[in-house]
Scaffold this active site. Structure first.
Site, short mmCIF file in Angstrom:
data_model
loop_
_atom_site.label_atom_id
_atom_site.label_comp_id
_atom_site.label_asym_id
_atom_site.label_seq_id
_atom_site.Cartn_x
_atom_site.Cartn_y
_atom_site.Cartn_z
CG HIS A 87 -0.42 0.21 2.52
ND1 HIS A 87 -0.25 -0.80 3.44
CD2 HIS A 87 0.01 1.33 3.15
CE1 HIS A 87 0.25 -0.32 4.56
NE2 HIS A 87 0.42 0.99 4.41
CG ASP A 117 -0.15 -4.12 2.56
OD1 ASP A 117 0.24 -3.57 1.51
OD2 ASP A 117 -0.51 -3.49 3.56
N GLY A 192 3.22 6.45 7.75
CA GLY A 192 4.62 6.60 7.37
C GLY A 192 5.49 5.49 7.93
CG ASN A 193 5.98 4.23 12.04
OD1 ASN A 193 5.37 5.10 12.64
ND2 ASN A 193 7.27 3.98 12.25
CB SER A 194 3.07 1.49 6.15
OG SER A 194 1.87 1.71 6.83
N GLY A 247 15.90 -25.01 -9.54
CA GLY A 247 15.28 -26.33 -9.37
C GLY A 247 15.33 -26.89 -7.98
CB VAL A 249 11.70 -28.55 -3.82
CG1 VAL A 249 10.43 -28.45 -2.99
CG2 VAL A 249 11.37 -28.58 -5.30
#
Length: 460
Positions: A87, A117, A192-194, A247, A249
């Site tokens: 966001h 997010d 703003g901390n996001s 390749g 896994v």
């Protein structure tokens, strides 16, 4: 003249004053201060600009206005790769990143996952950035001290502190955005901390700050770093970013005692297979990058081209070995199979992985053919349940045909080999009565979990 005794007294008093000053300095340099000093160079401030258009239906306007935004990011690779919240970068026209030394760089968005997010952005710089040190969220304690660092209301590198208020919070922001399994903290988190870090007192990231409770005081939330790192690994996967293929896994193992990346299989005719890697190997290092999880493995190969070679250090049966892995071209149309060994139990007791899973858990599974099923979750993939044995642990635990099994105990289940590896672990055998499973079910909007009782079917 000053007497000898007076001189000695003066010297003693001077030393006492120095000792007091030194003691005062050491008292001021608290664990919190040390943690911030340790981590601050890996935090970046993000400034954005986007065009906003009027939603007025009576007097519509096609002319947009510029809106400034702000957020925070965490350096995950010294070449300028940064993770933040989606966001923060959603719909922006431009991004500008400021480092702790005040230098500024234009940034671009490379990849993102809207539902979780999270997003990866990159700046171009000739200097090596400080990579944030990542911890684990698996051993977080209620009441544990934590620190938030970020671009709060545009005040760059703002530091706030608090405690872990709760764990495993589910938060619905609106009809299109929900979060699961969040850390709740009373460390002040502001607009703003996001995208910024939630640190422990060791200065290691244990969460990514993501949301606040509107109208409340000191109720903030962070994505657990163990969950976030699974998404980050997918977002910087070299198959997606560079169209190259390794390749391998693998499965992250993270707890208070250790963080490591275990090989759970290799794809057919893949670089990992040709390098001789096999299930059970623990990847220690790729090139110059020490590997603690899949993010480290992917970023070690990131930005390289087909044919580039890497020395891989790994642990096998207690012995450290090395091999060479050479990247090949990634073909999305290629049918990929994961090599899984046949299990031999004695001279005449031979059991396939599928049969072992059927007898132990009580399910038949197939690879997930629709990758969109797990999109927006923390899970990179899963296996679809096609059949359930009546009276089995799966049936009694509430699994259903058609469910997508994405995790068992503390590991992901993206293949037969993954599931087999989990049920062979000693820690599962020691506590088989309540083994947690995680699954996705059609028309159910959030992941489900339950318990399996393997005590009557698990055997070595």
């Amino acid at each position: 003249m000053i007497s000898t005794r007076a001189k000695r007294l003066t010297a003693v008093l001077f030393l006492v004053v120095l000792a007091c000053r030194a003691d005062a300095s050491s008292r001021r340099e608290t664990p919190l201060v040390k943690a911030v000093q340790h981590a601050k160079t890996g935090v970046v401030n993000i400034h954005s600009e986007k065009t906003s258009y009027s939603t007025d239906t009576v007097f519509p306007s096609t002319k947009g206005r510029k809106v400034n935004g702000m957020g925070t990011g965490i350096v995950i690779d010294e070449r300028g790769y940064i993770v933040t919240n989606y966001h923060v970068v959603e719909g922006v026209d431009s991004l500008r990143v400021t480092l702790v030394d005040g230098s500024n760089y234009d940034a671009r968005t490379l990849s993102y996952d809207k539902k979780s997010d999270l997003a990866i952005i990159k700046i171009e710089t000739s200097k090596k950035l400080s990579v944030m040190e990542f911890g684990t969220s698996s051993d977080l304690m209620l009441g544990e001290s934590v620190i938030a660092v970020g671009n709060a209301f545009g005040y760059e590198h703002t530091v706030t502190s608090g405690i872990v208020s709760a764990l495993s919070r589910d938060v619905e922001v609106n009809e299109s955005q929900s979060y699961y399994n969040l850390i709740q903290t009373d460390a002040s988190i502001n607009p703003g901390n996001s995208g910024g870090p939630l640190l422990n007192l060791d200065g290691k990231v244990v969460g990514i700050n993501v949301a606040i409770r509107a109208g409340a005081q000191r109720i903030g939330f962070a994505i657990p770093i163990d969950d976030a790192r699974q998404v980050i690994a997918r977002l910087i996967n070299v198959s997606q970013m560079d169209k190259t293929r390794h390749g391998l896994v693998s499965q992250d193992v993270k707890n208070a005692e250790e963080q490591k990346l275990i090989v759970t299989g290799v794809e057919d005719d893949s670089p990992a297979g040709k390098a001789g890697l096999t299930s059970g190997d623990v990847i220690l290092k790729v090139g110059d990058v020490a590997v603690a999880d899949r993010v480290d493995f992917e970023r070690a190969l990131l930005g390289h081209k087909v044919g580039d070679k890497f020395e891989v250090s790994y642990l096998r049966e207690g012995e450290t070995k090395t091999t060479e892995l050479s990247l090949s071209a990634y073909d999305p149309k290629q049918v990929v199979h994961v090599n899984a060994p046949t299990i031999v139990r004695g001279n005449n007791d031979v059991e396939t992985p599928a049969e072992r899973i059927w007898q132990t858990v009580g399910i038949r599974i197939v690879p997930l053919d629709d990758p969109t099923v797990t999109q927006g979750t923390i899970y990179e993939g899963g296996v679809r349940i096609t059949s359930i044995r009546p009276g089995s642990p799966a049936a009694l635990g509430g699994m259903q045909t058609g469910d997508v099994l994405v995790g068992l105990h503390r590991w992901a289940t993206m293949s037969e080999d993954n599931l087999l590896y989990i049920i062979e672990q000693e820690e599962v055998a020691q506590a088989p009565q309540a083994v947690t499973f995680y699954l996705l079910r059609q028309r159910v909007p959030r992941p489900l979990n339950g318990k399996l009782n393997l005590s009557t079917t698990l055997r070595k």
